[in-house]
Write a protein that holds these residues in place. Structure first.
Motif, PDB file in Angstrom:
ATOM      1  N   PRO A   1      -3.009  14.162  -9.108  1.00 28.38           N
ATOM      2  CA  PRO A   1      -2.246  13.253  -9.975  1.00 28.38           C
ATOM      3  C   PRO A   1      -1.144  13.965 -10.773  1.00 28.38           C
ATOM      4  O   PRO A   1      -0.042  13.431 -10.910  1.00 28.38           O
TER       5      PRO A   1
ATOM      6  N   THR B   1       4.338   6.441  -3.203  1.00 26.88           N
ATOM      7  CA  THR B   1       3.452   7.551  -2.820  1.00 26.88           C
ATOM      8  C   THR B   1       2.269   7.634  -3.781  1.00 26.88           C
ATOM      9  O   THR B   1       2.436   7.550  -4.994  1.00 26.88           O
ATOM     10  N   GLU B   2       1.107   7.784  -3.204  1.00 25.97           N
ATOM     11  CA  GLU B   2      -0.114   7.958  -3.997  1.00 25.97           C
ATOM     12  C   GLU B   2      -0.900   9.137  -3.436  1.00 25.97           C
ATOM     13  O   GLU B   2      -0.713   9.513  -2.281  1.00 25.97           O
TER      14      GLU B   2
ATOM     15  N   TRP C   1       1.336   5.191 -14.636  1.00 25.50           N
ATOM     16  CA  TRP C   1       2.033   4.567 -13.521  1.00 25.50           C
ATOM     17  C   TRP C   1       3.299   3.813 -13.925  1.00 25.50           C
ATOM     18  O   TRP C   1       4.342   4.009 -13.330  1.00 25.50           O
TER      19      TRP C   1
ATOM     20  N   GLN D   1      -1.050   9.233   3.037  1.00 26.91           N
ATOM     21  CA  GLN D   1      -1.146   7.769   3.084  1.00 26.91           C
ATOM     22  C   GLN D   1      -0.786   7.174   4.440  1.00 26.91           C
ATOM     23  O   GLN D   1      -1.248   6.106   4.801  1.00 26.91           O
TER      24      GLN D   1
ATOM     25  N   ARG E   1       4.969   9.647   0.789  1.00 27.54           N
ATOM     26  CA  ARG E   1       4.548   8.608   1.738  1.00 27.54           C
ATOM     27  C   ARG E   1       5.608   8.432   2.830  1.00 27.54           C
ATOM     28  O   ARG E   1       5.287   8.316   4.018  1.00 27.54           O
TER      29      ARG E   1
END
Ligand SMILES: [Zn+2]
Length: 326
Positions: free
Chosen positions: A148, A165-166, A13, A126, A91
């Motif tokens: 991922p 954004t995840e 990250w 999200q 996102r």
């Protein structure tokens, strides 16, 4: 659709955030469109039938300029709620799609379908309520496993458009068959071939067929997770469905089966080229240097997609031609 290559090394990250920052800083002098627009995708839902809207992306590859808006998404407005089909590449895309839906109707989004596990189709998740996110079980597993890695690559390709954004994995498992969602009758058709699972949605009231990435219109298909034999079977199945309009995963909406036939023609040519090359003993460099015939030259991104497909599909074909077990 899938990025050209997955990041070979997992980027954590902090490194990812740093990378996104660096890319966005570097992009300022060269990409005024991205910075001046304040990351606005300018999503404008197009009404293609009563209660049916599409958001048509560019037929390009991911870039800092388009921020990943290269995908088609859509939504269907029922009497009680809205069904969204795919959520875009970030996102920001998801949030802007949700805002675009709210400009059309005050009804809540009751179901969000991820048609398959490619990042431009689910990274906007999200923005939507977690209990509305749904997909085929194989797609859920694939998002979990590969999400991922996709995300890292999308930060690399789209820079600061991806900020915050995840990966959000859908938890509602869908099955093939007829459902009523938001007061709208939808037929879910579970196919595969572009990826391990590709979900097609038919809206009965309007005759709109959302084909996901099984159909590309005017753009070369992407094949990083493709089983071309299965994909061709899926196209045969799609051709038998009676519809009034077809919304492909990428490219323009169509009123006939022409994009199905075009996708089939390209995939057949690609498979045949790979078989012929392997039988003739061509090496990877020779395969990559082959020209794309004029019959496919009109397709957007065809030269780069051909090379990408050869890179990931040819080694297996070479092994098969040599009789080496897979
Ligand atoms: Zn795809």
């Amino acid at each position: 659709m899938n990025p050209p290559s997955l990041c070979p090394i997992g980027v954590g990250w902090p490194a990812r955030a740093l990378l996104a920052l660096l890319i966005s800083l570097l992009s300022i002098p060269f990409s005024p469109a991205a910075s001046a627009a304040e990351f606005d995708y300018r999503l404008a839902p197009r009404r293609i039938a009563d209660g049916v809207y599409v958001l048509i992306g560019r037929t390009e590859d991911f870039s800092l300029a388009n921020g990943g808006n290269i995908v088609n998404t859509g939504f269907v407005v029922g009497t009680q709620g809205v069904v969204a089909i795919d959520t875009g590449s970030s996102r920001r895309y998801g949030e802007q799609m949700r805002a675009a839906i709210a400009r059309i109707t005050p009804l809540p989004v009751v179901l969000v379908i991820n048609t398959h596990h490619h990042p431009d189709h689910f990274l906007g998740n999200q923005a939507f309520a977690a209990d509305t996110l749904a997909a085929l079980p194989e797609t859920i597993r694939a998002i979990e496993a590969e999400g991922p890695g996709f995300l890292d690559n999308m930060y690399r390709l789209n820079g600061d458009w991806m900020r915050a954004t995840e990966v959000v994995v859908p938890r509602r498992a869908l099955a093939a068959g007829r459902i009523n969602a938001g007061g709208r009758e939808l037929e879910l058709i579970a196919l595969g071939g572009h990826t391990v699972a590709d979900l097609v949605v038919l809206d009965h009231a309007s005759g709109t067929l959302f084909t996901a990435d099984l159909v590309f219109n005017g753009r070369a298909p992407t094949t990083p997770h493709a089983d071309i034999t299965q994909w061709l079977q899926a196209l045969d199945r799609l051709e038998q469905i009676s519809f009034r309009q077809l919304v492909p995963g990428h490219g323009e909406v169509a009123a006939d089966t022409a994009p199905i036939a075009d996708t089939r023609r390209y995939l057949r040519w690609l498979a045949q080229t790979i078989r012929d090359g392997a039988e003739q003993g061509l090496d990877m460099t020779e395969m990559l240097a082959l020209p794309v015939p004029a019959t496919h030259a009109e397709l957007a991104e065809v030269a780069s997609e051909y090379r990408r497909s050869i890179t990931h599909l040819y080694p297996a074909a070479e092994r098969a031609a040599l009789g080496v077990p897979r």
